[in-house]
Design a protein around this motif. Structure first.
Motif, PDB file in Angstrom:
ATOM      1  N   GLN A  54      -7.455   2.537   7.040  1.00  0.00           N
ATOM      2  CA  GLN A  54      -8.223   1.877   8.116  1.00  0.00           C
ATOM      3  C   GLN A  54      -9.661   1.746   7.751  1.00  0.00           C
ATOM      4  O   GLN A  54     -10.179   2.382   7.542  1.00  0.00           O
ATOM      5  CB  GLN A  54      -8.037   2.811   9.314  1.00  0.00           C
ATOM      6  CG  GLN A  54      -8.342   2.042  10.849  1.00  0.00           C
ATOM      7  CD  GLN A  54      -8.016   2.760  11.822  1.00  0.00           C
ATOM      8  OE1 GLN A  54      -7.398   3.934  11.839  1.00  0.00           O
ATOM      9  NE2 GLN A  54      -7.894   2.111  13.123  1.00  0.00           N
ATOM     10  N   ALA A  55      -9.831   0.274   7.937  1.00  0.00           N
ATOM     11  CA  ALA A  55     -11.300  -0.200   7.669  1.00  0.00           C
ATOM     12  C   ALA A  55     -12.104  -0.230   9.141  1.00  0.00           C
ATOM     13  O   ALA A  55     -11.239  -0.573   9.876  1.00  0.00           O
ATOM     14  CB  ALA A  55     -11.423  -1.254   6.885  1.00  0.00           C
ATOM     15  N   PRO A  56     -13.105  -0.014   9.235  1.00  0.00           N
ATOM     16  CA  PRO A  56     -14.022  -0.294  10.440  1.00  0.00           C
ATOM     17  C   PRO A  56     -13.616  -1.524  11.044  1.00  0.00           C
ATOM     18  O   PRO A  56     -13.475  -2.556  10.522  1.00  0.00           O
ATOM     19  CB  PRO A  56     -15.268  -0.368  10.133  1.00  0.00           C
ATOM     20  CG  PRO A  56     -15.493   0.505   8.619  1.00  0.00           C
ATOM     21  CD  PRO A  56     -14.058   0.052   8.108  1.00  0.00           C
ATOM     22  N   GLY A  57     -13.228  -1.198  12.646  1.00  0.00           N
ATOM     23  CA  GLY A  57     -12.929  -2.289  13.162  1.00  0.00           C
ATOM     24  C   GLY A  57     -11.594  -3.135  12.948  1.00  0.00           C
ATOM     25  O   GLY A  57     -11.197  -4.062  13.896  1.00  0.00           O
ATOM     26  N   LYS A  58     -10.781  -2.298  12.293  1.00  0.00           N
ATOM     27  CA  LYS A  58      -9.362  -2.938  12.060  1.00  0.00           C
ATOM     28  C   LYS A  58      -8.320  -1.880  12.348  1.00  0.00           C
ATOM     29  O   LYS A  58      -8.470  -0.786  12.373  1.00  0.00           O
ATOM     30  CB  LYS A  58      -9.333  -3.382  10.686  1.00  0.00           C
ATOM     31  CG  LYS A  58     -10.279  -4.284   9.974  1.00  0.00           C
ATOM     32  CD  LYS A  58      -9.825  -4.834   8.498  1.00  0.00           C
ATOM     33  CE  LYS A  58     -10.756  -5.934   8.138  1.00  0.00           C
ATOM     34  NZ  LYS A  58     -10.410  -6.407   6.778  1.00  0.00           N
ATOM     35  N   GLY A  59      -7.086  -2.217  12.433  1.00  0.00           N
ATOM     36  CA  GLY A  59      -5.979  -1.102  12.534  1.00  0.00           C
ATOM     37  C   GLY A  59      -5.584  -0.603  11.236  1.00  0.00           C
ATOM     38  O   GLY A  59      -6.159  -0.816  10.225  1.00  0.00           O
ATOM     39  N   ARG A  60      -4.576   0.111  11.746  1.00  0.00           N
ATOM     40  CA  ARG A  60      -4.223   1.150  10.369  1.00  0.00           C
ATOM     41  C   ARG A  60      -3.149   0.256   9.621  1.00  0.00           C
ATOM     42  O   ARG A  60      -2.263  -0.321  10.200  1.00  0.00           O
ATOM     43  CB  ARG A  60      -3.659   2.219  10.864  1.00  0.00           C
ATOM     44  CG  ARG A  60      -3.316   3.388   9.881  1.00  0.00           C
ATOM     45  CD  ARG A  60      -2.806   4.902  10.494  1.00  0.00           C
ATOM     46  NE  ARG A  60      -4.135   5.438  11.174  1.00  0.00           N
ATOM     47  CZ  ARG A  60      -4.162   6.596  11.513  1.00  0.00           C
ATOM     48  NH1 ARG A  60      -3.376   7.509  11.069  1.00  0.00           N
ATOM     49  NH2 ARG A  60      -5.566   7.110  12.151  1.00  0.00           N
ATOM     50  N   GLU A  61      -3.442   0.240   8.546  1.00  0.00           N
ATOM     51  CA  GLU A  61      -2.531  -0.646   7.609  1.00  0.00           C
ATOM     52  C   GLU A  61      -1.820   0.217   6.389  1.00  0.00           C
ATOM     53  O   GLU A  61      -2.193   1.039   6.032  1.00  0.00           O
ATOM     54  CB  GLU A  61      -3.561  -1.395   6.603  1.00  0.00           C
ATOM     55  CG  GLU A  61      -3.090  -2.435   5.518  1.00  0.00           C
ATOM     56  CD  GLU A  61      -4.094  -3.247   4.775  1.00  0.00           C
ATOM     57  OE1 GLU A  61      -3.889  -4.212   4.420  1.00  0.00           O
ATOM     58  OE2 GLU A  61      -5.231  -2.822   4.687  1.00  0.00           O
ATOM     59  N   PHE A  62      -0.633  -0.536   6.487  1.00  0.00           N
ATOM     60  CA  PHE A  62       0.358   0.373   5.354  1.00  0.00           C
ATOM     61  C   PHE A  62      -0.273   0.262   3.988  1.00  0.00           C
ATOM     62  O   PHE A  62      -0.507  -1.095   3.808  1.00  0.00           O
ATOM     63  CB  PHE A  62       1.685  -0.184   5.668  1.00  0.00           C
ATOM     64  CG  PHE A  62       2.602   0.273   4.428  1.00  0.00           C
ATOM     65  CD1 PHE A  62       3.146  -0.981   3.476  1.00  0.00           C
ATOM     66  CD2 PHE A  62       2.993   1.437   4.133  1.00  0.00           C
ATOM     67  CE1 PHE A  62       3.787  -0.304   2.320  1.00  0.00           C
ATOM     68  CE2 PHE A  62       3.903   1.901   3.265  1.00  0.00           C
ATOM     69  CZ  PHE A  62       4.419   0.769   2.194  1.00  0.00           C
ATOM     70  N   VAL A  63      -0.358   0.941   2.918  1.00  0.00           N
ATOM     71  CA  VAL A  63      -0.619   0.819   1.651  1.00  0.00           C
ATOM     72  C   VAL A  63       0.620   1.088   0.535  1.00  0.00           C
ATOM     73  O   VAL A  63       0.892   0.034  -0.100  1.00  0.00           O
ATOM     74  CB  VAL A  63      -1.701   1.849   1.284  1.00  0.00           C
ATOM     75  CG1 VAL A  63      -1.929   1.535  -0.037  1.00  0.00           C
ATOM     76  CG2 VAL A  63      -3.001   1.540   1.941  1.00  0.00           C
TER      77      VAL A  63
END
Length: 125
Positions: A39-48
């Protein structure tokens, strides 16, 4: 339920490499599917990336394919994420997650029950 502890975050230069580890509190972790999200600032949680409970199924996000590798060491109750050719878009808090429901290497955060606290990965020259 399993307690997850990540390690290995830090600062990496663009084009560099970093390895994240996720150690579980119980031996039964070997039957759990595990995944890495960020999760980057200002973004949603992202699958890796994720790996199935058997270890035979592995799944990568398009952004990670060819650069990142997920694997497991059952003897250490640990899952790893090797990050190569890191770029500024990879900067985020990285979370390890696990579930024992189906053993499937899913890509949805809702599929996972147990989460680590997340090490920060910073990409900077």
């Amino acid at each position: 339920q399993v307690h997850l502890v990540e390690s290995g975050g830090g600062v990496v230069q663009p084009g560099g490499s970093l390895r994240l580890s996720c150690e579980a509190s119980r031996r039964a972790f070997n039957n759990y599917a595990a995944g890495w999200f960020r999760q980057a600032p200002g973004k949603g949680r992202e699958f890796v990336a994720s790996i199935s409970g058997s270890g035979g199924g592995i799944n990568y996000a398009a952004s990670a394919k060819g650069r990142f590798t997920i694997w497991r060491e059952n003897a250490k109750n640990t899952r790893y994420l090797q990050m190569n050719s890191v770029n500024p878009e990879d900067a985020a808090v990285y979370y390890c997650a696990a579930h024992a429901r189906t053993g499937r290497a899913g890509s949805g955060a809702h599929e996972y029950d147990d989460w680590g606290r997340g090490p920060q990965v910073t990409v900077s020259s």
